[in-house]
Design an enzyme around this catalytic site. Structure first.
Site, PDB file in Angstrom:
ATOM      1  CG  PHE A 110       1.365  -5.864   5.796  1.00 19.42           C
ATOM      2  CD1 PHE A 110       2.600  -5.869   5.192  1.00 19.42           C
ATOM      3  CD2 PHE A 110       1.238  -5.282   7.052  1.00 19.42           C
ATOM      4  CE1 PHE A 110       3.700  -5.314   5.816  1.00 19.42           C
ATOM      5  CE2 PHE A 110       2.330  -4.717   7.689  1.00 19.42           C
ATOM      6  CZ  PHE A 110       3.571  -4.722   7.063  1.00 19.42           C
ATOM      7  CE  LYS A 111       5.071  -1.440   4.795  1.00 25.30           C
ATOM      8  NZ  LYS A 111       5.509  -2.663   4.066  1.00 25.30           N
ATOM      9  CG  ASP A 112      -3.747  -1.095   1.401  1.00 22.28           C
ATOM     10  OD1 ASP A 112      -3.322   0.071   1.274  1.00 22.28           O
ATOM     11  OD2 ASP A 112      -3.798  -1.905   0.451  1.00 22.28           O
TER      12      ASP A 112
END
Ligand code: PLP
Length: 459
Positions: A110-112
Site C-alpha cells: 500500500f505504501k506505493d
C-alpha cells in the site's frame, strides 16, 4: 489555505516546507492547523483522481497550482503505475465483508499509493526552488522499496534507505537492493527496525548534519504520505454509499492516522479498528491506556514488527487537546522510561478506536480459512486485519459493510502464505524475474557516526 503546526509547538509552516522537512526541527510531527471538510455529495461518481484532487488540494494550496497538482495526480495514479483501473479496487467477499486491495503499485504494497505521489511532489517543489535534498529513511520492509521506486528517477534527490539486516523478507530486500541507480543507496543495518528508525531520528536531530546534507524524510512521519492515504477511505465510502467499519493492519500508525484524519474531515465512518500482530503495544494501549514498550519479536507480518509507532504522536497530540507542552512531557517520559499512561477520559477524547491483536498461529489460520471458504489469498498483514473484520462481522448489533485493508500482495510474503495454504503465490508479471536480479547494498554497524560518514561520502 491550510498551515501546519508541529506537535511539539513549532510552526506555522506551509505545505512546501512540511513536505521537504518531514520531521519538524523541534522533533515533532507536522499536522494541519485545522481540518478541511469533505463534501461527499459533490464527489459522487467521480474518478479516483478527481476524488484525490478534491480531498488533497486544500492541504497543498498555496504551494502547488491546482492545474499542476491535477497533472501530478493523473501521472501518479495512471495505468502505467497502478495496474488496476480502479487504482485501489474493492474486492467483495460477501455482502458484509470487503477487502480494499492497495497493492497494485510497483512494489505491490500500500505504501506505493502515497510514495508514488511523494516522489513527484518532491520533484515539483525542488525544481521550482532549484534545490537538491538527501532523503534518509528507515524501513521494516515495504517503505524502502516504495520510497526508492518513488524517487529513483528524480534529478533532485539522493536517497538512503536503512533496513534491519536479515529481518526483511527476500522479496522485500530484492525490491530495494536490485535498483541500480546513482542516487539510490541501500544500507543493511546491524539492528532492528526500531534501531533503524532511531538512527534516522538521530540524523535529523543533528542540526549540523541535517543542514549540511539538506536532509528530508519520506517515512510515514511525512505529512504528505498521510494526506495521500486519506483519499482511499473517502473513495470506499463513496463506492459503498454507506457508513463503513474499517479495519487497518497497523505498525507505525500511519494508515490508521489517515483514517482518523478522514474522520476529522467529516467522513462518516462507522468504526475504526486497529489490528496489530504480537508486537501489540498499540492494542495494549487502547485496552489499558498504558503505553509500554517491549522488545520487538519477529513475526510473519514483519512490516508491523514495531514497538514505537511514530505516527501515534499525531493522535496523542489531538487526544491531549493539541497541548504541545503536555505532549512534550509525555514523549520525554516515554523516551526516558519506555512508558506512559493516559487517563480514560483522555483516550475517549481522541476518537473511537478499538484494537485487536493476532499472533502468527492465528494469522496462518485466517489465511487458510479465507482461502478454503472463498478461494481468496491474503498476505499475512492483511490476514491480521481480516481476523478483526471477521469478529466485527459476527457481532450481533453491527450493521453496514466492513472493509479490511489489504496492505500487500500475497506474493510479497510467499513463505507465510505457502505455510498456510500449501501453495506459493506468484509474483505479478512486472516482478517475475525479481529473485534473479543483482543486488546493490552496503552493510553498516548500528553506529550513528559510521552511517553519517557513509551518507556524507555518497551524496
Ligand atoms: C507498512 C505496512 C503496514 C503498517 O502500516 P502503518 O501505516 O505503518 O501502520 C502494514 N502492512 C504492510 C504490508 C505494510 O507495508
Amino acid at each position: 489555505m491550510i498551515n501546519y503546526i508541529s506537535t511539539r509547538g513549532g510552526g506555522p509552516k506551509s505545505f512546501e516546507e512540511v513536505l521537504l522537512e518531514g520531521l519538524a526541527p523541534d522533533g515533532g510531527l507536522y499536522v494541519p492547523k485545522s481540518w478541511p471538510q469533505i463534501d461527499l455529495a459533490a464527489l459522487k461518481g467521480k474518478s479516483y483522481v478527481e476524488v484525490a484532487e478534491a480531498v488533497m488540494f486544500p492541504f497543498v494550496e498555496g504551494s502547488i497550482e491546482r492545474a499542476d497538482f491535477r497533472g501530478i495526480l493523473e501521472e501518479t495514479y495512471s495505468a502505467e503505475i497502478f495496474r488496476h483501473p480502479d487504482v485501489v479496487p474493492l474486492h467483495k467477499l460477501n455482502d458484509d465483508l470487503y477487502v480494499l486491495e492497495l497493492f497494485y503499485g510497483p512494489t505491490i504494497a500500500f505504501k506505493d499509493v502515497a510514495l508514488q505521489l511523494l516522489g513527484r511532489l518532491f520533484d515539483y517543489v525542488l525544481s521550482k526552488r532549484g534545490e537538491r535534498v538527501t532523503i534518509v529513511g528507515a524501513t521494516s520492509g515495504d517503505t524502502g522499496s516504495a520510497a526508492i521506486e518513488g524517487c529513483r528517477h528524480s534529478d533532485h534527490v539522493d536517497i538512503f534507505i536503512l533496513h534491519p539486516k536479515g529481518r526483511v523478507s527476500d522479496v522485500q530486500r530484492k525490491q530495494m537492493t536490485s535498483v541500480n541507480a546513482p542516487n539510490v543507496h541501500n544500507i543493511a543495518l546491524d539492528g532492528t527496525f526500531d534501531d533503524c528508525q532511531s538512527m534516522v531520528k538521530a540524523m535529523f536531530n543533528d542540526p549540523a548534519f541535517r543542514s549540511e546534507m539538506n536532509l528530508s524524510a519520506v517515512n510515514s512521519i511525512n505529512w504528505a504520505r498521510i494526506m495521500a492515504q486519506i483519499v482511499y477511505y473517502v473513495s470506499v465510502t463513496l463506492a459503498l454509499d454507506d457508513e463503513v467499519s474499517f479495519v487497518v493492519p497497523t505498525g507505525n500508525f500511519g494508515n490508521v492516522f489517515a483514517a482518523y484524519a478522514a474522520l476529522q474531515m467529516g467522513l462518516p465512518i462507522k468504526s475504526l479498528t486497529v489490528a496489530t500482530n504480537a508486537n501489540d503495544i498499540l492494542t495494549r494501549f487502547f485496552e489499558s491506556g498504558e503505553m509500554v514498550a517491549k522488545d520487538v519479536h519477529p513475526t510473519l507480518s514483519p512490516s508491523m514488527d514495531i514497538q514505537i509507532s511514530s505516527n501515534f504522536e499525531r493522535y496523542l497530540f489531538d487526544a491531549l487537546g493539541r497541548d504541545a507542552e503536555k505532549l512534550n512531557a509525555f514523549m520525554n517520559e516515554f523516551r526516558d522510561s519506555g512508558k506512559f499512561s493516559l487517563s480514560d477520559s483522555l483516550i475517549d477524547g481522541g476518537g473511537d478506536l478499538t484494537a485487536y491483536r493476532l499472533d502468527d498461529e492465528g494469522t496462518l489460520e485466517v489465511i487458510k480459512k479465507i482461502h478454503d471458504e472463498t478461494g481468496y489469498v491474503l498476505d499475512p498483514h492483511s490476514a491480521v486485519g481480516m481476523a478483526a473484520a471477521l469478529k466485527i462481522v459476527g457481532e450481533v448489533e453491527r450493521d453496514g459493510p466492513v472493509v479490511t485493508l489489504a496492505t500487500a500482495h500475497p506474493a510479497k510474503f510467499p513463505d507465510a502464505v505457502e505455510k498456510a495454504i500449501g501453495e506459493r503465490p506468484k509474483l505479478p508479471d512486472h516482478l517475475s524475474d525479481l529473485m534473479d536480479r543483482e543486488e546493490f547494498v552496503t552493510d553498516q554497524p548500528n553506529d550513528l557516526k559510521a552511517v553519517q560518514d557513509f551518507v556524507r561520502s555518497n551524496v
